[in-house]
Design a protein around this motif. Sequence first.
Motif, PDB file in Angstrom:
ATOM      1  N   LEU A  46       0.835  -1.199   0.000  1.00  0.00           N
ATOM      2  CA  LEU A  46       0.000   0.000   0.000  1.00  0.00           C
ATOM      3  C   LEU A  46       0.871   1.251   0.000  1.00  0.00           C
ATOM      4  O   LEU A  46       0.666   2.170  -0.795  1.00  0.00           O
ATOM      5  N   VAL A 155      -5.180  -3.182  -2.582  1.00  0.00           N
ATOM      6  CA  VAL A 155      -4.631  -1.825  -2.579  1.00  0.00           C
ATOM      7  C   VAL A 155      -5.568  -0.910  -3.373  1.00  0.00           C
ATOM      8  O   VAL A 155      -5.901   0.186  -2.930  1.00  0.00           O
ATOM      9  N   ALA A 158      -8.576   0.102  -1.495  1.00  0.00           N
ATOM     10  CA  ALA A 158      -8.331   1.092  -0.444  1.00  0.00           C
ATOM     11  C   ALA A 158      -8.523   2.512  -0.970  1.00  0.00           C
ATOM     12  O   ALA A 158      -8.791   3.423  -0.187  1.00  0.00           O
TER      13      ALA A 158
END
Length: 196
Positions: A46, A155, A158
């Motif tokens: 991330l 990721v 997110a």
Amino acid sequence: MSNDDAGSPVTPERASTGGASKGKSKSRKNKTGGGSAKARRKAARLAAAQALYQIDLAQAPVETVVGEFVAHRLGEEIDGDKFVSGDPQLFADIVRGAIHRRAEVDGVLGAALDPRFPLDRLELLLRAILRAGAYEIAVHLDTHPRILISEYVDVARAFFSGREPAMVNGVLDHVARALRAEDLAKPDPGRGSGEE
């Protein structure tokens, strides 16, 4: 400063995860560390996408951004929320590798993308996620490509709530089929155990 490396094309190889830049943190935030090895790898991926985005957006030097993240942003406590500290070696390897082998990574991604949506027209953060994922698929042979695809879809989730995570899935699957078809044919070792 050129982001292109005159080296060989992106092909599967073992990545060197040499030590990350070390520096004293002058931040007043608390490093939380902790977390399982799997959580630390997730946090590193991330952070790597964020760092690649920052490098692309600000044209910032790679080592400056890597040093800033390692010293001040991996595993911080922000506004009372504690974050797992990303693995600094994995983080630095992804960022440095994706930048130094950018021409090859972009070539692999270009072949995987729909011609109507070339890499240079994608949103910067989406491009950063794809570059990190493609780089890892190409060089981290010790991790099953399906695990890496899943990690980068997470990721994308997110940051995006639309079609972007599905796009990341499709593009990285195409990259994995082009670079590691044999590995894709093998069972994903993480399916049963939940570990990488």
